[in-house]
Each structure stands twice: as C-alpha cells, then as structure tokens.
Design a protein around this motif. Structure first.
Motif, PDB file in Angstrom:
ATOM      1  N   SER A 156       0.816  -1.203   0.000  1.00  0.00           N
ATOM      2  CA  SER A 156       0.000   0.000   0.000  1.00  0.00           C
ATOM      3  C   SER A 156       0.854   1.259   0.000  1.00  0.00           C
ATOM      4  CB  SER A 156      -0.921   0.005   1.224  1.00  0.00           C
ATOM      5  OG  SER A 156      -1.716   1.162   1.264  1.00  0.00           O
ATOM      6  N   MET A 157       0.322   2.315  -0.644  1.00  0.00           N
ATOM      7  CA  MET A 157       0.954   3.635  -0.588  1.00  0.00           C
ATOM      8  C   MET A 157      -0.149   4.684  -0.509  1.00  0.00           C
ATOM      9  SD  MET A 157       2.146   4.488  -4.504  1.00  0.00           S
ATOM     10  CE  MET A 157       2.269   6.229  -4.141  1.00  0.00           C
ATOM     11  N   GLN A 158       0.175   5.858   0.016  1.00  0.00           N
ATOM     12  CA  GLN A 158      -0.784   6.944   0.154  1.00  0.00           C
ATOM     13  C   GLN A 158      -0.256   8.194  -0.535  1.00  0.00           C
ATOM     14  OE1 GLN A 158       0.277   5.262   3.141  1.00  0.00           O
ATOM     15  NE2 GLN A 158      -1.418   3.833   2.785  1.00  0.00           N
ATOM     16  N   ALA A 159      -1.184   9.059  -0.904  1.00  0.00           N
ATOM     17  CA  ALA A 159      -0.816  10.347  -1.497  1.00  0.00           C
ATOM     18  C   ALA A 159      -1.821  11.384  -1.021  1.00  0.00           C
ATOM     19  CB  ALA A 159      -0.820  10.256  -3.021  1.00  0.00           C
ATOM     20  N   LYS A 160      -1.333  12.603  -0.786  1.00  0.00           N
ATOM     21  CA  LYS A 160      -2.193  13.698  -0.335  1.00  0.00           C
ATOM     22  C   LYS A 160      -1.982  14.900  -1.260  1.00  0.00           C
ATOM     23  CE  LYS A 160      -5.020  15.717   2.636  1.00  0.00           C
ATOM     24  NZ  LYS A 160      -6.453  15.366   2.734  1.00  0.00           N
TER      25      LYS A 160
END
Length: 423
Positions: A156-160
């Motif tokens: 998993s990876m996140q971006a804002k």
C-alpha cells in the motif's frame, strides 16, 4: 513551463485519453502532476481503438455534432465548445500527427493508428515532467483523506495531493484497465452513480443452427436498419449469437433501452436500401426460368448468401409473390433478445451524474476531487463523438482544478493549420 519545488501537486487517476490530456493541461500551467494507473502502461484503450484506424472526431457542423449526445448535450456542449473538433485536430498536428477527413466525415490520423500519436504524446508529457505511477490500483481514501493505492503485490501507498482528477473510464474491456471498481468507492462516500450499462455493443438473436454454423462472421453490406422510426445506413456483421457492427451501434441505445423495458426488440433490416420499393418490385417481377429462389434473388437483386439466409430466418418459406418478397427484402424482421455484455461493449453508459458535480466537474460532496471521461454519465454513438467528449471533459476537469487552485490557465491555445480548416 515546468513545475517548481513549490508547485501545487495534483493526482490524475487513470491513464486514458481523459487523464492524459488533463495531465498535459495541468503540467503546462506549472502544476506537479502524477498519473496513477493500475496497468503497466497507459493508453491501452486508445491503442485498441487504433486498431480500427483511431476515429478521433467528426467533421460535421457543430450543432449537428453536439446533438449526437442526446440527453447529455446540455452538460457537454459547453465543454466541447471549449475544445472543438478542429482544436483536437490541431492538437494532433502539434504532436506531428496530421489528420484527414474520411468519406463518411469521420476524422482519422494519417498514420491510421494510435501508436505514433501516443508515443509523441507521452514524449511531450515527459518533457513537461509529468510523473507516472503504474501498477497502482486506487482503493479510495483513508481516514485522513489521503488517496490509497495498492500494487500487484498488495503493498500500500498513500498520497495527499492538492487536488485529484478521477479519469478511470467506464467498465468496457476491463482487461485494458477500466473495470468499474470505482463505483463502489464513490458509493462509500455518498456519491450516487447511475448503473453502468453497455453502449455501442452488439445484440443477441436466436439464430437457427444453419445461421450460426454457416454465416457467423459474414458481413451485411450496404444495408439500412430501422427501429422506433430511426433509420441508419451502414454495415453489420452476423455473429454466432447475434448481430453487431457500425449500423447496429448507432441504434444501440434505443435497442438496449427497449429490451430492458420489454424483454426484446424488433429490428427491421432493409437489405437493398439503394432500391426503391418500385424498382425492387420490377426486378422481382420477372420470369425465373427454372432458377432456384436463391439463384434468382442473387441474380435479380445481387443479394449475398448471408442476406438470403437472413430472409429465410424471418420466413422459411419465402413468398412467391413479388410484392410480398419485395416487402420482406425491404424490412426483414429480426428479434433481438438481449444486449451483449458490458465487458465486450465499445463504451459505457451510466456513471457519475452531472447533478453530483459543479460547473467545473468537481464532486459536490468531495471538494478538490474532479471527474472526467467515461466515468461521467453520458453516451454517444461511434463516429468520433466518444473521443471528442473524453478529451473535452479531461480538459474541463483540469481547468476546474486550476480555477480551484487559483492558477492561470496556460492550456492548449492551438491554431488549426490551413489544411485542417479547409477540410
């Protein structure tokens, strides 16, 4: 202009035409753009469309052009006015891909395929420092409002980002990347999505064994199809389980809706639209001189074997009277019992209703998130209308992002070449 260290960051989710053109508009305006896609490469559906020559748009006059979008015209007309067919052609030419108008008025690249255009486009995006994050499947948002992605291994990876454009396509040809899984992700955030349905697709017919075994794959050329008072000239193809092709696709929305309501639809096929009823009758009202019915029809009217087989499907004992036979040839009844699957359709109907969006294509319930392309609730016939609206909506969403971030729009101010204007 290239993005600086302090440039706003925008995520574009989906590497089809809508997402890529949105990325270009944003990057030209000094925005840092990352395009996310779950496939190992972008533009796969565009390449698939290129197998048929890549019908980019259509050359007909604008009022008639936008009328093709039927119920969605009020929402799409302004978007297409801002990026018209001649603008799309000029954009292609700026990428070194000249276009031409075919005999039907449809517009194609002179290369007659998508790969040179896509290569030039990706090269331009690279020069604008657009980043690509591939093999990343969007999973929605986490509790902190960050975009969540997973790769093929489940990592998993996140971006804002400062803004997001969703351009994930519909649900046709899911093996090319657009599988419609976004419907549930938006539903979880309270977005009412109109059911995804097939558009520009074939239909099922209860053919006889002879029709299935001997004539599957055979074209019906120079015919006219009529349904609910609408008539379309063109071609179709008999398949093992039904019928498909350009003329069928032009009536597919009407046919699909009728089948959903009534369980079937009665389509009429004119096998000789170039003959008036009177001229056809004169050809049929001649001595047969011992010829079989098939031979007589072939010689008198130039009907193909598949056309004659279609007559026998509708009326196994063909009428001997010339008047009745002429009426049958001019209006062969074919019962359609269902639409072919969404997975095999050319495009998708349904999607995010415009009522869920503001005038900039931003979701009212999720500020900073914009929607473009086939995710929107519109449909159009084949003929260049699909790609034109896809490009136009991608540009509109990108300009909506720029407006929300208070960034001047530096996008796609193109001048058509003299050759484009003349054609």
């Amino acid at each position: 202009m290239l993005p600086s260290a302090t440039s706003p960051e925008v995520a574009v989710i989906g590497g089809g035409p809508a997402g890529l053109i949105a990325a270009e508009v944003l990057a030209r305006a000094d925005v840092a753009v990352t395009v996310y896609d779950r496939m190992p490469s972008v533009g796969r559906k565009l390449l698939m469309a290129g197998r048929g020559g890549l019908n980019l748009t259509h050359s007909e006059e604008f009022a008639r052009f936008v009328a093709r979008y039927a119920e969605a015209r009020p929402q799409l007309e302004a978007l297409i006015e801002a990026f018209r067919p001649e603008d799309l052609r000029a954009w292609c030419e700026e990428l070194g891909q000249e276009t031409f108008v075919g005999s039907s008025g449809r517009v194609f690249p002179k290369a007659f395929k998508a790969s040179p255009l896509l290569r030039a486009w990706l090269s331009r995006l690279e020069s604008l420092e657009v980043r690509f994050a591939l093999r990343q499947s969007w999973q929605g948002w986490d509790e902190e409002g960050r975009l969540v992605f997973t790769d093929a291994a489940g990592k998993s990876m996140q971006a804002k980002p400062d803004a997001t454009i969703l351009a994930l396509g519909g649900a046709s040809w899911p093996r090319l990347g657009s599988d419609g899984t976004w419907v549930e992700l938006l539903a979880q955030r309270g977005i009412a999505v109109s059911a995804l349905r097939p558009a520009n697709m074939g239909f099922l017919c209860p053919w006889s064994e002879i029709m299935r075994s001997r004539f599957a794959g055979e074209p019906l050329k120079r015919i006219a199809l009529t349904f609910q008072g609408a008539t379309v000239k063109g071609e179709a193809i008999v398949t093992q389980d039904g019928i498909e092709g350009g003329a069928v696709y032009a009536l597919s929305a009407r046919l699909r809706d009728a089948i959903e309501q009534d369980g079937s639809a009665l389509l009429h096929i004119d096998l000789r639209p170039d003959f008036s009823p009177e001229s056809l009758l004169r050809k049929l009202d001649t001595p047969r001189k011992g010829q079989s019915t098939s031979t007589f029809l072939r010689k008198a009217t130039s009907l193909s074997p598949v056309g004659i087989a279609l007559l026998r499907e509708a009326c196994p004992a063909l009428p001997a009277e010339p008047e009745a036979l002429a009426r049958l040839i001019k209006a062969v009844p074919v019962t359609l019992t269902g639409a072919k699957s969404l997975e095999r359709a050319i495009s998708t109907a349904g999607g995010v209703p415009f009522s869920e969006l503001d005038e900039h294509l931003m979701l009212r319930r999720i500020p900073g998130v914009f929607v473009a392309g086939e995710m929107l609730d519109w449909e159009a016939p084949t003929g260049g209308y699909l790609l034109q609206a896809t490009f136009a909506s991608g540009i509109a969403a990108a300009r909506g992002v720029l407006a929300s971030l208070q960034i001047p729009d530096a996008a796609l101010t193109l001048e058509p070449s003299s050759a484009t204007r003349q054609s």
